[in-house]
Scaffold this motif. Structure first.
Motif, PDB file in Angstrom:
ATOM      1  N   ILE A   1       0.847  80.479 109.465  1.00  0.00           N
ATOM      2  CA  ILE A   1       0.622  81.545 108.485  1.00  0.00           C
ATOM      3  C   ILE A   1      -0.525  81.092 107.597  1.00  0.00           C
ATOM      4  O   ILE A   1      -0.488  79.994 107.036  1.00  0.00           O
ATOM      5  N   ARG A   2      -1.538  81.925 107.479  1.00  0.00           N
ATOM      6  CA  ARG A   2      -2.718  81.556 106.691  1.00  0.00           C
ATOM      7  C   ARG A   2      -3.339  82.785 106.039  1.00  0.00           C
ATOM      8  O   ARG A   2      -3.043  83.926 106.406  1.00  0.00           O
ATOM      9  N   THR A   3      -4.224  82.532 105.092  1.00  0.00           N
ATOM     10  CA  THR A   3      -4.993  83.601 104.472  1.00  0.00           C
ATOM     11  C   THR A   3      -5.929  84.179 105.521  1.00  0.00           C
ATOM     12  O   THR A   3      -6.534  83.442 106.305  1.00  0.00           O
ATOM     13  N   ALA A   4      -6.029  85.494 105.532  1.00  0.00           N
ATOM     14  CA  ALA A   4      -6.893  86.155 106.520  1.00  0.00           C
ATOM     15  C   ALA A   4      -8.363  85.860 106.246  1.00  0.00           C
ATOM     16  O   ALA A   4      -8.776  85.631 105.104  1.00  0.00           O
TER      17      ALA A   4
ATOM     18  N   ALA B   1     -10.202  90.974 110.699  1.00  0.00           N
ATOM     19  CA  ALA B   1     -10.084  92.391 110.344  1.00  0.00           C
ATOM     20  C   ALA B   1      -9.774  93.272 111.554  1.00  0.00           C
ATOM     21  O   ALA B   1      -8.921  94.170 111.465  1.00  0.00           O
ATOM     22  N   ASP B   2     -10.433  93.050 112.675  1.00  0.00           N
ATOM     23  CA  ASP B   2     -10.174  93.881 113.857  1.00  0.00           C
ATOM     24  C   ASP B   2      -8.751  93.698 114.369  1.00  0.00           C
ATOM     25  O   ASP B   2      -8.091  94.672 114.748  1.00  0.00           O
ATOM     26  N   ALA B   3      -8.268  92.471 114.377  1.00  0.00           N
ATOM     27  CA  ALA B   3      -6.894  92.214 114.838  1.00  0.00           C
ATOM     28  C   ALA B   3      -5.883  92.866 113.897  1.00  0.00           C
ATOM     29  O   ALA B   3      -4.892  93.453 114.347  1.00  0.00           O
ATOM     30  N   ILE B   4      -6.120  92.788 112.599  1.00  0.00           N
ATOM     31  CA  ILE B   4      -5.232  93.428 111.624  1.00  0.00           C
ATOM     32  C   ILE B   4      -5.230  94.939 111.858  1.00  0.00           C
ATOM     33  O   ILE B   4      -4.174  95.576 111.871  1.00  0.00           O
TER      34      ILE B   4
ATOM     35  N   GLU C   1     -12.661  99.641 107.187  1.00  0.00           N
ATOM     36  CA  GLU C   1     -13.411  99.324 105.962  1.00  0.00           C
ATOM     37  C   GLU C   1     -12.464  98.899 104.842  1.00  0.00           C
ATOM     38  O   GLU C   1     -12.777  98.028 104.043  1.00  0.00           O
ATOM     39  N   ASN C   2     -11.288  99.534 104.772  1.00  0.00           N
ATOM     40  CA  ASN C   2     -10.304  99.195 103.753  1.00  0.00           C
ATOM     41  C   ASN C   2      -9.762  97.788 103.986  1.00  0.00           C
ATOM     42  O   ASN C   2      -9.569  97.029 103.041  1.00  0.00           O
ATOM     43  N   ILE C   3      -9.524  97.451 105.235  1.00  0.00           N
ATOM     44  CA  ILE C   3      -9.045  96.103 105.570  1.00  0.00           C
ATOM     45  C   ILE C   3     -10.109  95.071 105.191  1.00  0.00           C
ATOM     46  O   ILE C   3      -9.803  94.061 104.558  1.00  0.00           O
ATOM     47  N   ILE C   4     -11.348  95.339 105.555  1.00  0.00           N
ATOM     48  CA  ILE C   4     -12.441  94.416 105.238  1.00  0.00           C
ATOM     49  C   ILE C   4     -12.576  94.253 103.722  1.00  0.00           C
ATOM     50  O   ILE C   4     -12.693  93.141 103.219  1.00  0.00           O
ATOM     51  N   GLU C   5     -12.523  95.365 103.005  1.00  0.00           N
ATOM     52  CA  GLU C   5     -12.661  95.339 101.549  1.00  0.00           C
ATOM     53  C   GLU C   5     -11.557  94.515 100.886  1.00  0.00           C
ATOM     54  O   GLU C   5     -11.782  93.875  99.870  1.00  0.00           O
ATOM     55  N   ASN C   6     -10.377  94.514 101.483  1.00  0.00           N
ATOM     56  CA  ASN C   6      -9.218  93.828 100.895  1.00  0.00           C
ATOM     57  C   ASN C   6      -8.800  92.579 101.669  1.00  0.00           C
ATOM     58  O   ASN C   6      -7.686  92.091 101.486  1.00  0.00           O
TER      59      ASN C   6
ATOM     60  N   ALA D   1      -0.340  85.888 110.676  1.00  0.00           N
ATOM     61  CA  ALA D   1       0.423  84.942 111.488  1.00  0.00           C
ATOM     62  C   ALA D   1      -0.389  84.748 112.761  1.00  0.00           C
ATOM     63  O   ALA D   1      -0.826  85.714 113.380  1.00  0.00           O
ATOM     64  N   GLU D   2      -0.588  83.495 113.119  1.00  0.00           N
ATOM     65  CA  GLU D   2      -1.404  83.174 114.272  1.00  0.00           C
ATOM     66  C   GLU D   2      -0.601  82.307 115.236  1.00  0.00           C
ATOM     67  O   GLU D   2       0.085  81.380 114.812  1.00  0.00           O
ATOM     68  N   VAL D   3      -0.675  82.636 116.492  1.00  0.00           N
ATOM     69  CA  VAL D   3      -0.027  81.848 117.546  1.00  0.00           C
ATOM     70  C   VAL D   3      -1.071  81.590 118.623  1.00  0.00           C
ATOM     71  O   VAL D   3      -1.644  82.534 119.173  1.00  0.00           O
ATOM     72  N   GLY D   4      -1.331  80.334 118.888  1.00  0.00           N
ATOM     73  CA  GLY D   4      -2.305  79.994 119.925  1.00  0.00           C
ATOM     74  C   GLY D   4      -3.675  80.601 119.695  1.00  0.00           C
ATOM     75  O   GLY D   4      -4.340  81.007 120.648  1.00  0.00           O
ATOM     76  N   GLY D   5      -4.087  80.709 118.436  1.00  0.00           N
ATOM     77  CA  GLY D   5      -5.399  81.256 118.119  1.00  0.00           C
ATOM     78  C   GLY D   5      -5.444  82.776 118.069  1.00  0.00           C
ATOM     79  O   GLY D   5      -6.495  83.357 117.813  1.00  0.00           O
ATOM     80  N   ARG D   6      -4.316  83.442 118.299  1.00  0.00           N
ATOM     81  CA  ARG D   6      -4.258  84.907 118.308  1.00  0.00           C
ATOM     82  C   ARG D   6      -3.473  85.413 117.095  1.00  0.00           C
ATOM     83  O   ARG D   6      -2.382  84.920 116.806  1.00  0.00           O
ATOM     84  N   VAL D   7      -4.018  86.387 116.394  1.00  0.00           N
ATOM     85  CA  VAL D   7      -3.324  86.996 115.262  1.00  0.00           C
ATOM     86  C   VAL D   7      -2.220  87.893 115.813  1.00  0.00           C
ATOM     87  O   VAL D   7      -2.477  88.795 116.607  1.00  0.00           O
ATOM     88  N   VAL D   8      -0.970  87.613 115.381  1.00  0.00           N
ATOM     89  CA  VAL D   8       0.182  88.360 115.900  1.00  0.00           C
ATOM     90  C   VAL D   8       0.946  89.099 114.805  1.00  0.00           C
ATOM     91  O   VAL D   8       1.925  89.784 115.083  1.00  0.00           O
TER      92      VAL D   8
END
Length: 159
Positions: A8-11, A16-19, A38-43, A50-57
């Motif tokens: 678990i880490r700060t995005a 942004a695309d995975a979120i 754009e809203n995700i990027i802005e915030n 949460a990341e597993v094996g380098g992939r945002v899950v």
């Protein structure tokens, strides 16, 4: 499925695309409002992943309303990783950051009250959060027929 460590880490901006992809599935199912990329990027600095094996899950975000009140929002986990503790880990990370910021209470608007009850939240009236209603809810298509449940958790004493 092989057990892999969940981080678990700060995005980061590159998340942004995975979120957007994860939250899009929830929006398609009417579980949360659609978030524009754009809203995700802005915030992005308010998101955790949460990341597993380098992939945002999975992801969640925080939104500050006052010095002592914040919302935990946009909690979403890929289907394959549900019921593995990912959602709880994301909420716990958000709560830790909110405590560090001195926030006394965290609230959620949710369709999954049992999940949040298991984390110590209790149901309250949505009217407790006029800031939320005026800032976010007025643009929601569910405004007049909202089915979400408001819940709150005290994060520190004296809040």
């Amino acid at each position: 499925m092989e057990t892999q460590e969940i981080c678990i880490r700060t995005a980061r901006l590159t998340d942004a695309d995975a979120i957007a992809e994860i939250t899009h599935q929830y929006a398609e199912n009417g579980i949360m409002l659609k978030r524009a990329p754009e809203n995700i990027i802005e915030n992005i600095r308010n998101f955790f992943v949460a990341e597993v094996g380098g992939r945002v899950v999975g992801c969640c975000a925080i939104s500050f309303f006052t010095l002592h009140l914040a919302e935990i929002r946009t909690l979403a986990v890929c289907d394959r990783f549900k019921r593995m503790g990912v959602g709880s880990m994301l909420v716990e990370k958000a709560e830790t950051i909110l405590r560090e910021e001195g926030v006394a209470d965290a609230f959620v608007l949710t369709l999954a009250p049992r999940f949040f009850e298991s984390l110590g939240y209790r149901s309250v009236s949505k009217e407790m959060f006029p800031q939320k209603i005026w800032r976010d809810c007025t643009n929601c298509p569910k405004l007049m027929s909202c089915d979400e449940i408001a819940m709150i958790k005290q994060l520190r004493q004296g809040g």
